[in-house]
Design an enzyme around this catalytic site. Sequence first.
Site, PDB file in Angstrom:
ATOM      1  CD  GLU A 131     -66.832 -83.433 -29.509  1.00 50.00           C
ATOM      2  OE1 GLU A 131     -66.560 -82.575 -28.679  1.00 50.00           O
ATOM      3  OE2 GLU A 131     -67.481 -83.225 -30.541  1.00 50.00           O
ATOM      4  CB  THR A 184     -66.947 -83.706 -36.999  1.00 46.71           C
ATOM      5  OG1 THR A 184     -68.332 -83.870 -36.730  1.00 46.71           O
ATOM      6  CG2 THR A 184     -66.461 -82.454 -36.275  1.00 46.71           C
TER       7      THR A 184
END
Length: 310
Positions: A131, A184
């Site tokens: 991630e 993000t």
Amino acid sequence: MADSIRVKATGSVSNLACGFDCLGYSMENPGDEITLTKNLSGEIKITMSGIQAEKITVNPDKNTAGKAILSMLSSLEISCGFDVHINKGIPPGSGIGSSASSAVGAVFALNQILENPLNEEELIIHAMVGEAVASGGFHADNVAPSLYGGMVLIRNYEPLDIIHIPVPAKLWSTAILPDYVVNTRVARQMLPNRVSLKTAVEQAGNLAGFTLGCVNSDFDLISRSMEDLFAEPVRKELIPGYKRVKNSALENGAIGCGISGSGPSMFAFSTDQQTAEIVAKEMQLSFKKSGLESKSYVSKINKNKPQILD
Ligand code: HSE
């Protein structure tokens, strides 16, 4: 050893207002499907389909599933090749754990194919490595709920200490995904490097209150505690209609509402299904007033781990 497996890992809501980088829960839907097939090339070859799949790199070093697989194979000292097909059900940049879901599906599938050499705590580390290529940060508040199911607290990162939070039976989740993208990595870069002692104390109080509220099914305490003093004050500017959407949730019976992860999705908690659905409708209407179409997901907290499809 099976040569191929297909799994589904679902999305997640993280931060939950008062738990920046340390609270998250698993959603029932949407999710990503990952198919892993052993190949003889010795390489990781990624193909993509599904929602906004064209936006995601197939370079295994930069793809969250690919990187997670490379990290896991390297730690196990296995030099096997795999074809990886990712069917995206969660759009990237949505704030409901899109990159985490692919990474979790990948490590879960690989562990199954290799006949479970790693336990869940070890799998989490590789999913986090995966991630991190998308978010630029090392955090587990999406990967942990996606892998474990339920609601989790990341009490500590070094060493990793993940605690399951009991979910009140009456708690319903509403998650609204507007047709808008927040990166993000960018949303993490805008966070303050330091917060004042006063702010840290208030956030710690809210986090403790929230978890105790969950343990005791004390919805008033959960409600009072759902305030984010770290991320939301700066990130709200990234989301068109943020204030209107949040107000519409709270005015229609939600006990709390906030940004899901780094946004633009927003989530709310309610204490019954009917309210959760009304809240969903009103939040969608508010996004529409700001020019955004959206999708809604109403469910209880998903207790399940990734699912083996075939
Ligand atoms: N806790 C992370 C953040 C989640 O808010 O940056 C990112 O999806």
